[in-house]
Scaffold this motif. Sequence first.
Motif, mmCIF file in Angstrom:
data_model
loop_
_atom_site.group_PDB
_atom_site.id
_atom_site.type_symbol
_atom_site.label_atom_id
_atom_site.label_comp_id
_atom_site.label_asym_id
_atom_site.label_seq_id
_atom_site.Cartn_x
_atom_site.Cartn_y
_atom_site.Cartn_z
ATOM 1 N N MET A 1 0.853 -1.173 0.000
ATOM 2 C CA MET A 1 0.000 0.000 0.000
ATOM 3 C C MET A 1 0.898 1.234 0.000
ATOM 4 N N GLN A 2 0.512 2.222 -0.766
ATOM 5 C CA GLN A 2 1.307 3.444 -0.817
ATOM 6 C C GLN A 2 0.710 4.493 0.109
ATOM 7 N N PHE A 3 1.587 5.178 0.824
ATOM 8 C CA PHE A 3 1.199 6.248 1.732
ATOM 9 C C PHE A 3 1.957 7.522 1.370
ATOM 10 N N ALA A 4 1.395 8.649 1.777
ATOM 11 C CA ALA A 4 2.077 9.935 1.667
ATOM 12 C C ALA A 4 2.312 10.457 3.077
ATOM 13 N N LEU A 5 3.500 10.904 3.333
ATOM 14 C CA LEU A 5 3.791 11.647 4.555
ATOM 15 C C LEU A 5 3.775 13.112 4.160
ATOM 16 N N LEU A 6 2.884 13.871 4.741
ATOM 17 C CA LEU A 6 2.824 15.313 4.502
ATOM 18 C C LEU A 6 3.533 15.962 5.680
ATOM 19 N N ILE A 7 4.641 16.602 5.401
ATOM 20 C CA ILE A 7 5.538 17.120 6.425
ATOM 21 C C ILE A 7 5.190 18.577 6.721
ATOM 22 N N TYR A 8 4.732 18.842 7.931
ATOM 23 C CA TYR A 8 4.408 20.210 8.338
ATOM 24 C C TYR A 8 5.483 20.697 9.296
ATOM 25 N N GLU A 9 6.078 21.842 8.967
ATOM 26 C CA GLU A 9 7.165 22.380 9.767
ATOM 27 C C GLU A 9 6.834 23.784 10.257
ATOM 28 N N THR A 10 7.461 24.145 11.348
ATOM 29 C CA THR A 10 7.271 25.483 11.914
ATOM 30 C C THR A 10 8.129 26.489 11.154
ATOM 31 N N ALA A 11 7.855 27.754 11.378
ATOM 32 C CA ALA A 11 8.675 28.808 10.767
ATOM 33 C C ALA A 11 10.126 28.664 11.203
ATOM 34 N N ASP A 12 10.352 28.263 12.456
ATOM 35 C CA ASP A 12 11.720 28.055 12.941
ATOM 36 C C ASP A 12 12.416 26.934 12.172
ATOM 37 N N ASP A 13 11.667 25.874 11.822
ATOM 38 C CA ASP A 13 12.250 24.783 11.044
ATOM 39 C C ASP A 13 12.702 25.279 9.678
ATOM 40 N N PHE A 14 11.868 26.097 9.031
ATOM 41 C CA PHE A 14 12.258 26.640 7.723
ATOM 42 C C PHE A 14 13.502 27.509 7.864
ATOM 43 N N THR A 15 13.603 28.268 8.948
ATOM 44 C CA THR A 15 14.768 29.116 9.194
ATOM 45 C C THR A 15 16.011 28.268 9.435
ATOM 46 N N ARG A 16 15.847 27.142 10.137
ATOM 47 C CA ARG A 16 16.994 26.271 10.445
ATOM 48 C C ARG A 16 17.570 25.615 9.200
ATOM 49 N N ARG A 17 16.859 25.615 8.087
ATOM 50 C CA ARG A 17 17.381 25.023 6.857
ATOM 51 C C ARG A 17 18.626 25.755 6.360
ATOM 52 N N ALA B 1 4.386 18.607 12.567
ATOM 53 C CA ALA B 1 3.434 17.498 12.490
ATOM 54 C C ALA B 1 3.678 16.734 11.204
ATOM 55 N N VAL B 2 3.321 15.458 11.228
ATOM 56 C CA VAL B 2 3.453 14.609 10.054
ATOM 57 C C VAL B 2 2.105 13.934 9.825
ATOM 58 N N GLU B 3 1.480 14.254 8.723
ATOM 59 C CA GLU B 3 0.203 13.625 8.365
ATOM 60 C C GLU B 3 0.497 12.389 7.535
ATOM 61 N N VAL B 4 -0.159 11.288 7.883
ATOM 62 C CA VAL B 4 -0.033 10.044 7.133
ATOM 63 C C VAL B 4 -1.347 9.840 6.391
ATOM 64 N N ARG B 5 -1.243 9.701 5.072
ATOM 65 C CA ARG B 5 -2.464 9.540 4.289
ATOM 66 C C ARG B 5 -2.255 8.479 3.208
ATOM 67 N N PRO B 6 -3.171 7.498 3.121
ATOM 68 C CA PRO B 6 -3.069 6.527 2.036
ATOM 69 C C PRO B 6 -3.224 7.227 0.682
#
Length: 121
Positions: free
Chosen positions: A1-17, A104-109
């Motif tokens: 079965m295939q799943f998608a992980l939708l990766i939600y990051e905070t503004a601080d996470d984007f800054t840490r890149r 947060a990480v959303e798991v969706r088929p």
Amino acid sequence: MQFALLIYETADDFTRRRGPDAAAYWSSWAAYSGALKAHTTGGACLKSPETGVVLSQTQSGRQVQDGPYAETKEQLGGVILFEADTLDEALAWAERCPAAQHGAVEVRPVQPMSEIAEMQS
């Protein structure tokens, strides 16, 4: 079965890149991606929310809005498509995702295109 992980990051996470914390940020992702690689079928890291636009159609025509859009703590930062035998296995991979620590990480088929074609018949 295939799943998608939708990766939600905070503004601080984007800054840490970028900047002084970038090496630590990316090394955690490299380790996670390496572990998941055998199951991965696709995916992408997204640029920061300010770089996106939203298109909508109204009676007066096309409307384009610059990002970011949602008034939320987290923004979509990436998508990973991967194979897992069960939802529990998919959740175990989501739990190991670096974004689960701060965002947060959303798991969706994933719905196969063949099923969509069948629904249209």
